[in-house]
Scaffold this active site. Structure first.
Site, mmCIF file in Angstrom:
data_model
loop_
_atom_site.group_PDB
_atom_site.id
_atom_site.type_symbol
_atom_site.label_atom_id
_atom_site.label_comp_id
_atom_site.label_asym_id
_atom_site.label_seq_id
_atom_site.Cartn_x
_atom_site.Cartn_y
_atom_site.Cartn_z
ATOM 1 N N HIS A 35 12.904 -12.297 32.702
ATOM 2 C CA HIS A 35 12.816 -11.980 31.322
ATOM 3 C C HIS A 35 14.083 -10.964 31.229
ATOM 4 O O HIS A 35 14.932 -11.090 30.152
ATOM 5 C CB HIS A 35 11.779 -11.840 30.488
ATOM 6 C CG HIS A 35 11.658 -11.972 29.111
ATOM 7 N ND1 HIS A 35 10.765 -11.557 28.271
ATOM 8 C CD2 HIS A 35 12.769 -12.750 28.491
ATOM 9 C CE1 HIS A 35 10.996 -11.829 26.952
ATOM 10 N NE2 HIS A 35 12.265 -12.610 26.986
ATOM 11 N N HIS A 84 7.937 -14.152 33.761
ATOM 12 C CA HIS A 84 7.337 -12.806 32.726
ATOM 13 C C HIS A 84 6.395 -12.261 33.299
ATOM 14 O O HIS A 84 5.648 -12.783 33.884
ATOM 15 C CB HIS A 84 7.332 -13.616 31.300
ATOM 16 C CG HIS A 84 7.990 -14.219 30.573
ATOM 17 N ND1 HIS A 84 9.000 -13.712 29.715
ATOM 18 C CD2 HIS A 84 8.466 -15.682 30.602
ATOM 19 C CE1 HIS A 84 9.558 -14.593 28.935
ATOM 20 N NE2 HIS A 84 9.321 -15.685 29.836
ATOM 21 N N TYR A 85 6.000 -11.027 32.797
ATOM 22 C CA TYR A 85 4.604 -10.547 32.588
ATOM 23 C C TYR A 85 4.125 -10.549 31.480
ATOM 24 O O TYR A 85 4.696 -10.674 30.282
ATOM 25 C CB TYR A 85 4.466 -9.164 33.346
ATOM 26 C CG TYR A 85 5.127 -7.989 32.891
ATOM 27 C CD1 TYR A 85 4.917 -7.580 31.482
ATOM 28 C CD2 TYR A 85 5.713 -6.979 33.826
ATOM 29 C CE1 TYR A 85 5.318 -6.473 31.089
ATOM 30 C CE2 TYR A 85 6.176 -5.983 33.141
ATOM 31 C CZ TYR A 85 5.888 -5.508 31.661
ATOM 32 O OH TYR A 85 6.241 -4.278 31.232
ATOM 33 N N THR A 86 2.820 -10.646 31.254
ATOM 34 C CA THR A 86 2.097 -10.737 29.984
ATOM 35 C C THR A 86 2.130 -9.470 29.092
ATOM 36 O O THR A 86 2.520 -9.590 27.934
ATOM 37 C CB THR A 86 0.558 -11.376 30.111
ATOM 38 O OG1 THR A 86 0.073 -10.396 31.181
ATOM 39 C CG2 THR A 86 0.477 -12.631 30.574
ATOM 40 N N GLU A 142 4.259 -17.101 32.591
ATOM 41 C CA GLU A 142 3.649 -15.719 32.059
ATOM 42 C C GLU A 142 2.761 -15.329 33.313
ATOM 43 O O GLU A 142 2.026 -16.254 33.691
ATOM 44 C CB GLU A 142 3.179 -15.663 30.870
ATOM 45 C CG GLU A 142 3.718 -15.810 29.759
ATOM 46 C CD GLU A 142 4.531 -14.618 29.151
ATOM 47 O OE1 GLU A 142 4.022 -13.384 30.063
ATOM 48 O OE2 GLU A 142 5.202 -14.326 28.130
ATOM 49 N N ASP A 174 10.265 -6.961 31.796
ATOM 50 C CA ASP A 174 9.379 -8.052 32.580
ATOM 51 C C ASP A 174 10.335 -9.163 33.494
ATOM 52 O O ASP A 174 11.382 -9.269 33.046
ATOM 53 C CB ASP A 174 8.525 -8.612 31.760
ATOM 54 C CG ASP A 174 9.010 -9.590 30.891
ATOM 55 O OD1 ASP A 174 10.041 -9.065 30.027
ATOM 56 O OD2 ASP A 174 8.459 -10.579 30.583
HETATM 57 ZN ZN LIG Z 1 8.575 -11.613 28.980
#
Ligand SMILES: [Zn+2]
Length: 242
Positions: free
Chosen positions: A136, A29-31, A94, A146
């Site tokens: 994600h 993911h990215y935050t 993340e 993301d």
């Molecule tokens: Zn995500």
């Protein structure tokens, strides 16, 4: 190998994986928040009901927020290879980045190096198959974008993490594709593992492009995307047969 240096901060947001527990998927993911601090606060806020097992800052610092044996709340409504409820079987990382909402920017080298080391450790300890190392947006294409088109999937694949076949020389121009066939594209996406129906094809194609043809992520089936679908489908098919 140098052991990973991981800071601890426990999130209250986790549950049981159920019995028998199985961990065989890794989700990146990215935050998508203004700062790493804001992201950590949110991932540890009981009211937010979200979390991930790990977080990697832009300088490469790593945090463990949820024990691996527990189910973290990172994937939400999601699906891959026809299976849903993916929090139960996955580990979530993340990667700190403001994301498309707050000023999406490239992932620094120190951060990618840390992501690579963390992934390698998890993949080897849990024997996670390459075709189950995902973004994600791969598992929730209608809701999520993301870690996005700037994430360095080719670098991870070079390090043996996940699948990213190098494009054939001609595919940049889409040569060799006689017909752009929506039905064939739908079948290719499903073979790769995407959960897709005709009414979600645009969103799923955009997710595919973010990952495998990041220069343009418009969800349109152009010639280059069609060629890339064939390449990626073949690579996933091969990986599953191993
Ligand atoms: Zn995500």
């Amino acid at each position: 190998m140098i052991p990973l240096e991981i800071r601890e901060r426990e999130s209250p947001n986790h549950g049981s994986r159920g019995e028998p527990a199985r961990i065989d998927m890794l989700v990146l993911h990215y935050t998508g928040m203004a700062s790493a601090e804001a992201a950590i606060e949110r991932l540890c806020n009981r009211d937010a009901k979200v979390s991930a097992h790990y977080l990697v800052e832009e300088n490469g610092n790593m945090w463990r927020l949820v024990p691996e044996a527990r189910r973290a709340f990172h994937a939400g409504v999601s699906c891959w290879e026809g299976e849903s409820n993916l929090n139960a079987v996955s580990l979530g990382i993340e990667v700190v980045n403001p994301g498309h909402e707050w000023g999406y920017r490239p992932f620094p080298d120190a951060q990618m190096l840390a992501v690579e080391r963390l992934c390698r450790d998890l993949v080897s300890r849990y024997a996670i198959p390459a075709h189950r190392i995902l973004g994600h947006s791969d598992i929730a294409p209608e809701r999520k974008s993301d870690p996005g088109e700037l994430f360095d999937w080719p670098r991870l694949a070079c390090a043996g993490i996940g699948i990213w076949p190098p494009p054939a020389i001609d595919s940049a121009r889409g040569r060799g594709v006689a017909v752009i066939a929506p039905a064939a594209a739908l079948a290719d996406l499903a073979t790769i593992g995407y959960c897709v129906a005709s009414n979600t094809q645009t969103a799923v194609l955009a997710a595919f492009q973010r990952r495998f043809r990041p220069e343009r992520c418009d969800g349109r089936l152009d010639a280059e995307t069609a060629t890339r679908l064939t390449e990626v489908r073949t690579a996933y098919h091969r990986a599953r047969q191993r």
